[in-house]
Design an enzyme around this catalytic site. Structure first.
Site, PDB file in Angstrom:
ATOM      1  N   HIS A   1     -12.038  -7.379   2.115  1.00 16.70           N
ATOM      2  CA  HIS A   1     -11.169  -7.112   3.262  1.00 16.70           C
ATOM      3  C   HIS A   1     -11.373  -8.117   4.395  1.00 16.70           C
ATOM      4  CE1 HIS A   1      -8.421  -4.747   5.614  1.00 16.70           C
ATOM      5  NE2 HIS A   1      -9.292  -4.596   6.597  1.00 16.70           N
TER       6      HIS A   1
ATOM      7  N   SER B   1      -5.110  -7.046   8.376  1.00 16.78           N
ATOM      8  CA  SER B   1      -5.230  -5.594   8.409  1.00 16.78           C
ATOM      9  C   SER B   1      -4.358  -5.020   9.524  1.00 16.78           C
ATOM     10  CB  SER B   1      -6.703  -5.202   8.575  1.00 16.78           C
ATOM     11  OG  SER B   1      -6.893  -3.827   8.320  1.00 16.78           O
TER      12      SER B   1
ATOM     13  N   ASP C   1     -10.476  -6.268  -2.058  1.00 17.71           N
ATOM     14  CA  ASP C   1     -10.403  -5.553  -0.783  1.00 17.71           C
ATOM     15  C   ASP C   1     -10.880  -4.117  -0.970  1.00 17.71           C
ATOM     16  OD1 ASP C   1      -9.649  -4.264   1.611  1.00 17.71           O
ATOM     17  OD2 ASP C   1      -7.968  -5.634   1.901  1.00 17.71           O
TER      18      ASP C   1
END
Length: 317
Positions: free
Chosen positions: A275, A159, A243
C-alpha cells in the site's frame, strides 16, 4: 421454531445496531488519522532536512479554515511540471518527504504538498466536505502563481489522496492537466466491508449487492468509482498487487469505469508493491512509467527553458 427465529432476528438487529453505533461514533477516526500512534501532530522534519529548497505556504479554504502547505521547487528558473501531492489518510506530509525527494529528482518537477485540515500545521477537523474545499484552495493557489507553468499541473494521490485528487480533477478540467492514482479505493462504502467484514452486508458502493441500509450514516463516502467516470483528462493508474490495505481489485474497477470512454488512461501493475511502498518496490520501472506518462500527456512548452539538460543532477540520490 418461533423462539429460534426471534433469536435470529434479535441477533441481526444487534449487529445492525452495533454497526450503526460504530459508524456514528468512530467513522472519522477510522477514515482520518492525522496522528500516528506514538507520534505527535507536528512535522518530525521539514524539506530542509533533505536539502530541498521549499516555501511555507499558508492558505484559507473557502470556509475560512487556515491551511499549511510546502511548495518545493526544483530550480528557481525551472518551469517544468508541478505535482499537486495528496497523501494517504494517516500521518502528515513530512512522512512522505523521502518519496517526494525521489519524485523531484526523477520527474524533474515541482511539488506542492498540502496538509489537509486537521493534519500537520493546518487548523480544523477533517471531513470529506472540508478536505474537498482544501484541495480546491491548493489548486487555486497554484493556478495563480507566476513562477510555474500553470498548464502543467498534475494531481497525484495515493489511497485517500487519490479520492481527493479524482474529485478535484473532475471539478477542474481547465486547471488540471493529468491525474495519477496510486492504490486508491473505489469508495469508503466499499472499504467499510474490507476493514469491518460484518458491515459489508449493510454498507456498500454502487457495485455492492447488499441492502446498503447503513449507507446514510457514512459522512465521508469518497465514492471515487462514481467520480472517475466523469474525468476526461489523462489518468495513470499505479497498482501495487501486494496492497494489504486496499484490495488491488479496487484499482482495476476504477480503471474499467473510466477506460471505456477515456482513451488516455494507462494501468500499470507492480507485483511486489504494497500500500505505501509501491514507489519503492516498483523501482526504476515505477519512475520511468510516471515520467513517460507526464512527457506524453503534459508535454513541455518549447519556448520555456528545459531543466533536463544541465540541471537534472541538482538533487543527489
Amino acid at each position: 421454531m418461533v423462539s429460534y427465529v426471534s433469536a435470529l432476528l434479535y441477533g441481526v438487529g444487534g449487529i445492525v445496531v452495533a454497526g450503526m453505533a460504530l459508524l456514528v461514533a468512530f467513522q472519522e477516526k477510522l477514515v482520518y488519522v492525522p496522528v500516528l500512534p506514538g507520534l505527535t501532530k507536528s512535522y518530525p522534519i521539514t524539506p530542509a532536512r533533505l536539502r530541498l529548497p521549499y516555501e511555507d505556504v499558508w492558505l484559507r479554504s473557502a470556509d475560512g479554515v487556515r491551511l499549511h502547505a510546502w511548495f518545493i521547487k526544483l530550480i528557481p528558473e525551472c518551469r517544468g511540471p508541478t505535482v499537486l501531492f495528496f497523501q494517504e489518510n494517516a500521518g502528515n506530509i513530512a512522512h512522505r518527504l523521502e518519496m517526494v525527494r525521489i519524485m523531484i529528482q526523477r520527474l524533474q518537477c515541482n511539488v506542492f504538498m498540502l496538509s489537509y485540515r486537521g493534519y500537520g500545521a493546518s487548523d480544523g477537523y477533517p471531513s470529506q466536505h472540508g478536505i474537498a474545499k482544501d484541495a480546491q484552495a491548493a489548486l487555486d493557489h497554484l493556478s495563480q502563481r507566476t513562477d510555474i507553468d500553470t498548464s502543467r499541473i498534475v494531481v497525484f494521490g495515493r489511497s485517500l489522496g487519490g479520492a481527493v485528487g479524482a474529485l478535484l480533477t473532475k471539478n477542474n478540467p481547465d486547471k488540471v492537466a493529468a491525474l495519477i492514482l496510486e492504490n486508491t479505493f473505489t469508495s469508503i462504502l466499499d472499504m467499510a466491508g474490507v476493514l469491518l467484514p460484518f458491515l459489508k452486508w449493510f454498507i456498500g458502493g454502487t457495485g455492492s449487492k447488499g441492502p446498503k441500509i447503513l449507507n446514510f450514516l457514512v459522512r465521508s463516502p469518497w465514492s471515487t468509482i462514481d467520480i472517475v467516470g466523469q474525468i476526461n483528462q489523462p489518468i495513470l493508474f499505479l497498482s501495487g498487487l501486494q496492497d494489504e490495505m486496499v484490495p488491488p481489485s479496487h484499482m482495476q474497477m476504477l480503471y474499467a469505469k473510466v477506460a471505456s470512454h477515456n482513451r488516455e488512461c494507462i494501468f500499470v501493475e507492480f507485483p511486489n508493491g504494497m500500500h505505501m511502498d509501491t514507489w519503492l518496490a516498483g523501482g526504476d520501472r515505477y519512475w520511468r512509467t510516471t515520467q513517460q506518462f507526464i512527457e506524453n500527456h503534459v508535454p513541455e512548452i518549447k519556448e520555456h527553458e528545459s531543466c533536463h539538460d544541465d540541471k537534472g543532477d541538482s538533487f543527489s540520490s
